[in-house]
Design an enzyme around this catalytic site. Structure first.
Site, short mmCIF file in Angstrom:
data_model
loop_
_atom_site.label_atom_id
_atom_site.label_comp_id
_atom_site.label_asym_id
_atom_site.label_seq_id
_atom_site.Cartn_x
_atom_site.Cartn_y
_atom_site.Cartn_z
CG ASP A 107 -2.58 -20.75 -32.65
OD1 ASP A 107 -1.41 -20.33 -32.58
OD2 ASP A 107 -3.04 -21.61 -31.88
CE LYS A 117 -6.38 -20.17 -26.27
NZ LYS A 117 -4.96 -19.75 -26.49
N GLY A 118 -4.08 -23.53 -29.54
CA GLY A 118 -3.42 -24.83 -29.37
C GLY A 118 -2.14 -24.99 -30.15
CD GLU A 126 -3.88 -22.37 -24.52
OE1 GLU A 126 -2.76 -21.86 -24.61
OE2 GLU A 126 -4.54 -22.69 -25.52
CE LYS A 144 -0.59 -15.18 -33.85
NZ LYS A 144 -0.51 -15.31 -32.42
C1 5RP Z 1 -1.00 -22.22 -27.05
C2 5RP Z 1 -1.93 -21.25 -27.66
C3 5RP Z 1 -1.42 -19.88 -27.95
O1 5RP Z 1 -2.26 -18.95 -27.36
C4 5RP Z 1 -1.40 -19.67 -29.44
O2 5RP Z 1 -0.66 -20.72 -30.04
C5 5RP Z 1 -0.77 -18.32 -29.81
O3 5RP Z 1 0.59 -18.33 -29.49
P1 5RP Z 1 1.53 -17.10 -29.77
O4 5RP Z 1 1.10 -16.01 -28.86
O5 5RP Z 1 2.92 -17.63 -29.45
O6 5RP Z 1 1.40 -16.74 -31.22
O7 5RP Z 1 -3.07 -21.52 -27.93
O8 5RP Z 1 -1.56 -23.50 -26.94
#
Ligand code: 5RP
Length: 242
Positions: A107, A117-118, A126, A144
Protein backbone atom coordinates in the site's frame (compact mmCIF):
# COMPACT_ATOMS: atom_id res chain seq x y z
CA UNK A 1 18.55 1.60 -9.59
CA UNK A 2 18.12 0.77 -13.25
CA UNK A 3 15.28 0.62 -15.72
CA UNK A 4 14.19 -2.54 -17.50
CA UNK A 5 13.64 -1.30 -21.05
CA UNK A 6 10.74 -2.61 -23.15
CA UNK A 7 9.82 -5.61 -20.98
CA UNK A 8 8.07 -8.77 -22.16
CA UNK A 9 6.81 -9.63 -25.58
CA UNK A 10 3.85 -11.66 -24.30
CA UNK A 11 2.04 -8.72 -22.79
CA UNK A 12 1.77 -5.76 -25.17
CA UNK A 13 0.84 -3.45 -22.28
CA UNK A 14 4.35 -3.69 -20.89
CA UNK A 15 5.78 -2.02 -23.98
CA UNK A 16 3.49 1.00 -23.78
CA UNK A 17 5.15 3.62 -21.61
CA UNK A 18 3.09 6.76 -22.09
CA UNK A 19 -0.23 7.60 -20.45
CA UNK A 20 -0.40 4.22 -18.76
CA UNK A 21 -3.24 3.61 -16.37
CA UNK A 22 -2.63 2.29 -12.87
CA UNK A 23 -3.95 -1.11 -14.01
CA UNK A 24 -1.49 -1.18 -16.90
CA UNK A 25 1.37 -0.32 -14.54
CA UNK A 26 0.29 -3.19 -12.28
CA UNK A 27 0.29 -5.58 -15.23
CA UNK A 28 3.74 -4.34 -16.26
CA UNK A 29 5.25 -5.02 -12.82
CA UNK A 30 3.47 -8.37 -12.53
CA UNK A 31 5.02 -9.41 -15.85
CA UNK A 32 8.41 -7.95 -14.85
CA UNK A 33 8.40 -10.06 -11.65
CA UNK A 34 7.66 -13.23 -13.64
CA UNK A 35 10.44 -12.31 -16.11
CA UNK A 36 12.83 -11.66 -13.19
CA UNK A 37 12.34 -15.04 -11.51
CA UNK A 38 11.99 -17.14 -14.69
CA UNK A 39 15.74 -17.87 -15.24
CA UNK A 40 16.17 -18.69 -11.54
CA UNK A 41 13.37 -21.25 -11.34
CA UNK A 42 14.02 -24.94 -10.81
CA UNK A 43 11.61 -27.85 -11.20
CA UNK A 44 11.22 -28.14 -7.41
CA UNK A 45 10.93 -24.38 -6.73
CA UNK A 46 8.07 -23.16 -4.54
CA UNK A 47 7.08 -19.52 -4.99
CA UNK A 48 5.52 -17.39 -2.26
CA UNK A 49 2.61 -15.39 -3.65
CA UNK A 50 0.98 -12.32 -2.12
CA UNK A 51 -2.48 -10.82 -2.24
CA UNK A 52 -4.18 -7.93 -4.00
CA UNK A 53 -4.69 -6.54 -7.47
CA UNK A 54 -0.95 -6.22 -8.24
CA UNK A 55 -0.21 -9.70 -6.90
CA UNK A 56 -3.06 -10.94 -9.11
CA UNK A 57 -1.24 -9.53 -12.15
CA UNK A 58 1.84 -11.49 -11.07
CA UNK A 59 -0.24 -14.67 -10.66
CA UNK A 60 -1.61 -14.24 -14.17
CA UNK A 61 1.91 -13.76 -15.57
CA UNK A 62 3.12 -16.79 -13.60
CA UNK A 63 0.59 -19.00 -15.35
CA UNK A 64 2.82 -19.11 -18.47
CA UNK A 65 5.67 -20.53 -16.35
CA UNK A 66 3.65 -23.17 -14.53
CA UNK A 67 5.62 -26.09 -16.02
CA UNK A 68 8.93 -24.58 -14.83
CA UNK A 69 8.36 -24.86 -11.03
CA UNK A 70 6.63 -27.13 -8.51
CA UNK A 71 4.00 -24.81 -7.08
CA UNK A 72 3.21 -21.93 -4.77
CA UNK A 73 2.36 -20.96 -1.22
CA UNK A 74 -0.39 -18.33 -1.08
CA UNK A 75 -0.86 -15.57 1.48
CA UNK A 76 -4.66 -15.70 1.20
CA UNK A 77 -7.52 -17.96 0.20
CA UNK A 78 -8.26 -15.59 -2.71
CA UNK A 79 -4.74 -15.93 -4.14
CA UNK A 80 -4.80 -19.70 -3.61
CA UNK A 81 -8.00 -19.90 -5.63
CA UNK A 82 -6.56 -17.78 -8.44
CA UNK A 83 -3.38 -19.89 -8.55
CA UNK A 84 -5.40 -23.12 -8.73
CA UNK A 85 -7.50 -21.58 -11.49
CA UNK A 86 -4.30 -21.33 -13.55
CA UNK A 87 -3.39 -24.96 -12.83
CA UNK A 88 -0.68 -24.04 -10.30
CA UNK A 89 -0.44 -26.37 -7.31
CA UNK A 90 -0.85 -24.64 -3.93
CA UNK A 91 1.08 -26.00 -0.94
CA UNK A 92 0.61 -25.55 2.80
CA UNK A 93 3.55 -23.55 4.19
CA UNK A 94 4.18 -26.31 6.73
CA UNK A 95 5.12 -28.65 3.87
CA UNK A 96 7.84 -26.28 2.67
CA UNK A 97 11.44 -26.21 3.92
CA UNK A 98 12.76 -23.29 1.89
CA UNK A 99 11.53 -20.73 -0.56
CA UNK A 100 13.62 -18.45 -2.78
CA UNK A 101 11.04 -15.79 -3.71
CA UNK A 102 8.03 -14.05 -2.20
CA UNK A 103 6.27 -11.63 -4.55
CA UNK A 104 3.66 -9.21 -3.26
CA UNK A 105 2.27 -5.69 -3.59
CA UNK A 106 2.23 -2.88 -1.03
CA UNK A 107 0.00 0.00 0.00
CA UNK A 108 3.03 2.25 0.62
CA UNK A 109 6.79 1.72 0.22
CA UNK A 110 9.64 4.03 1.22
CA UNK A 111 13.28 4.38 0.09
CA UNK A 112 14.41 1.72 2.59
CA UNK A 113 11.84 -0.65 1.00
CA UNK A 114 9.88 -0.65 4.27
CA UNK A 115 6.17 -0.99 3.60
CA UNK A 116 2.64 -0.62 4.83
CA UNK A 117 0.60 -3.63 3.76
CA UNK A 118 -2.77 -5.11 4.63
CA UNK A 119 -5.17 -3.05 2.55
CA UNK A 120 -6.57 -6.44 1.49
CA UNK A 121 -6.60 -7.72 5.10
CA UNK A 122 -4.06 -10.46 4.34
CA UNK A 123 -1.20 -8.90 6.34
CA UNK A 124 -0.58 -11.73 8.81
CA UNK A 125 -0.24 -14.51 6.26
CA UNK A 126 1.75 -12.15 4.04
CA UNK A 127 4.20 -11.49 6.88
CA UNK A 128 4.52 -15.21 7.61
CA UNK A 129 5.25 -16.22 4.00
CA UNK A 130 7.62 -13.26 3.59
CA UNK A 131 9.53 -14.40 6.70
CA UNK A 132 10.24 -17.78 5.10
CA UNK A 133 11.35 -16.47 1.70
CA UNK A 134 14.98 -15.58 0.99
CA UNK A 135 14.05 -12.72 -1.37
CA UNK A 136 11.00 -10.46 -1.05
CA UNK A 137 10.15 -8.80 -4.36
CA UNK A 138 7.65 -5.97 -4.01
CA UNK A 139 5.63 -5.14 -7.13
CA UNK A 140 4.03 -1.71 -7.09
CA UNK A 141 2.93 1.13 -9.32
CA UNK A 142 4.51 4.52 -8.77
CA UNK A 143 1.59 5.81 -6.66
CA UNK A 144 2.74 3.54 -3.81
CA UNK A 145 6.14 5.18 -3.41
CA UNK A 146 6.33 7.58 -0.41
CA UNK A 147 8.93 9.49 1.57
CA UNK A 148 7.25 8.91 4.95
CA UNK A 149 5.00 5.92 5.69
CA UNK A 150 1.61 6.58 7.26
CA UNK A 151 -0.66 8.48 4.95
CA UNK A 152 -2.25 5.12 4.17
CA UNK A 153 -3.97 3.99 7.41
CA UNK A 154 -2.01 1.23 9.12
CA UNK A 155 -3.97 -2.06 9.23
CA UNK A 156 -3.79 -4.00 12.50
CA UNK A 157 -5.23 -7.53 12.73
CA UNK A 158 -6.80 -8.14 16.15
CA UNK A 159 -8.41 -11.02 18.02
CA UNK A 160 -12.12 -10.02 18.00
CA UNK A 161 -12.60 -9.88 21.81
CA UNK A 162 -9.57 -7.56 22.15
CA UNK A 163 -10.68 -5.03 19.52
CA UNK A 164 -11.80 -2.20 21.85
CA UNK A 165 -8.85 -2.64 24.20
CA UNK A 166 -6.37 -2.60 21.31
CA UNK A 167 -8.10 0.48 19.87
CA UNK A 168 -7.65 2.35 23.18
CA UNK A 169 -3.95 1.40 23.26
CA UNK A 170 -3.51 2.60 19.67
CA UNK A 171 -5.03 5.97 20.63
CA UNK A 172 -2.32 6.24 23.34
CA UNK A 173 0.25 5.84 20.52
CA UNK A 174 -1.29 8.85 18.76
CA UNK A 175 -3.38 7.01 16.18
CA UNK A 176 -7.05 7.13 15.27
CA UNK A 177 -8.17 3.49 14.86
CA UNK A 178 -11.25 2.70 12.78
CA UNK A 179 -12.88 -0.73 12.79
CA UNK A 180 -13.02 -2.18 9.24
CA UNK A 181 -16.66 -3.11 9.59
CA UNK A 182 -17.77 -6.43 8.12
CA UNK A 183 -14.27 -7.69 7.29
CA UNK A 184 -13.18 -11.04 8.73
CA UNK A 185 -9.64 -12.13 7.90
CA UNK A 186 -8.73 -15.60 6.61
CA UNK A 187 -7.68 -16.26 10.21
CA UNK A 188 -11.11 -15.37 11.62
CA UNK A 189 -9.98 -12.03 13.08
CA UNK A 190 -10.84 -8.34 12.64
CA UNK A 191 -8.99 -5.31 11.28
CA UNK A 192 -8.44 -1.86 12.79
CA UNK A 193 -7.19 0.77 10.32
CA UNK A 194 -5.10 3.34 12.18
CA UNK A 195 -5.16 6.86 10.77
CA UNK A 196 -2.88 9.80 11.57
CA UNK A 197 0.11 7.88 12.91
CA UNK A 198 3.44 9.61 12.58
CA UNK A 199 5.69 6.79 11.42
CA UNK A 200 9.24 8.14 11.60
CA UNK A 201 10.52 4.93 13.22
CA UNK A 202 8.82 2.09 11.30
CA UNK A 203 10.83 -0.71 12.92
CA UNK A 204 10.20 0.58 16.45
CA UNK A 205 6.49 1.17 15.86
CA UNK A 206 6.12 -2.30 14.31
CA UNK A 207 7.45 -3.86 17.53
CA UNK A 208 5.49 -1.56 19.81
CA UNK A 209 2.12 -2.32 18.20
CA UNK A 210 2.84 -6.04 18.05
CA UNK A 211 3.40 -6.00 21.82
CA UNK A 212 -0.17 -4.89 22.54
CA UNK A 213 -2.03 -7.93 23.86
CA UNK A 214 -4.68 -9.00 21.38
CA UNK A 215 -2.79 -7.81 18.30
CA UNK A 216 -2.05 -10.63 15.86
CA UNK A 217 0.22 -8.46 13.74
CA UNK A 218 0.32 -5.03 12.12
CA UNK A 219 0.86 -4.00 8.52
CA UNK A 220 4.30 -2.43 8.97
CA UNK A 221 6.84 -4.51 7.07
CA UNK A 222 9.98 -2.77 8.34
CA UNK A 223 11.85 -5.47 10.24
CA UNK A 224 11.51 -7.65 7.14
CA UNK A 225 11.42 -5.08 4.31
CA UNK A 226 11.46 -5.94 0.63
CA UNK A 227 14.79 -6.83 -0.96
CA UNK A 228 13.86 -5.64 -4.43
CA UNK A 229 11.19 -3.23 -5.64
CA UNK A 230 9.85 -3.48 -9.19
CA UNK A 231 8.25 -0.08 -9.59
CA UNK A 232 5.90 0.62 -12.49
CA UNK A 233 6.39 4.09 -13.94
CA UNK A 234 5.52 5.81 -17.21
CA UNK A 235 9.19 5.43 -18.18
CA UNK A 236 9.23 1.66 -17.66
CA UNK A 237 9.70 -0.74 -14.75
CA UNK A 238 12.43 0.41 -12.37
CA UNK A 239 14.44 -2.11 -10.35
CA UNK A 240 15.26 -0.68 -6.92
CA UNK A 241 17.50 -2.82 -4.72
CA UNK A 242 17.80 -2.44 -0.96
C1 5RP B 1 -3.12 -7.09 0.88
C2 5RP B 1 -1.92 -6.25 0.65
C3 5RP B 1 -1.69 -5.76 -0.75
O1 5RP B 1 -0.41 -6.11 -1.15
C4 5RP B 1 -1.82 -4.26 -0.76
O2 5RP B 1 -3.08 -3.91 -0.21
C5 5RP B 1 -1.71 -3.70 -2.18
O3 5RP B 1 -2.81 -4.10 -2.94
P1 5RP B 1 -3.01 -3.68 -4.44
O4 5RP B 1 -1.94 -4.35 -5.23
O5 5RP B 1 -4.40 -4.18 -4.78
O6 5RP B 1 -2.93 -2.18 -4.51
O7 5RP B 1 -1.14 -5.96 1.51
O8 5RP B 1 -3.29 -7.38 2.24
Amino acid sequence: MHIIPGTGTRNPLTTQVNDMTQDQLKQAVGQAAADYIRPKLEKDSIIGVGTGSTANCFIDALADLRHDFAGAVASSEASAERLRGHGIEVYDLNQIGQMEFYIDGADEINAQLEMIKGGGAALTREKIVAAVAKTFICVADASKQVTLLGEFPLPVEVIPMARSYVARELVKLGGDPVYRDGVVTDNGNQILDVFNLRIDDPRGLESRINQIVGVVTNGLFAQRPADLLLLGTEQGVQQIQR
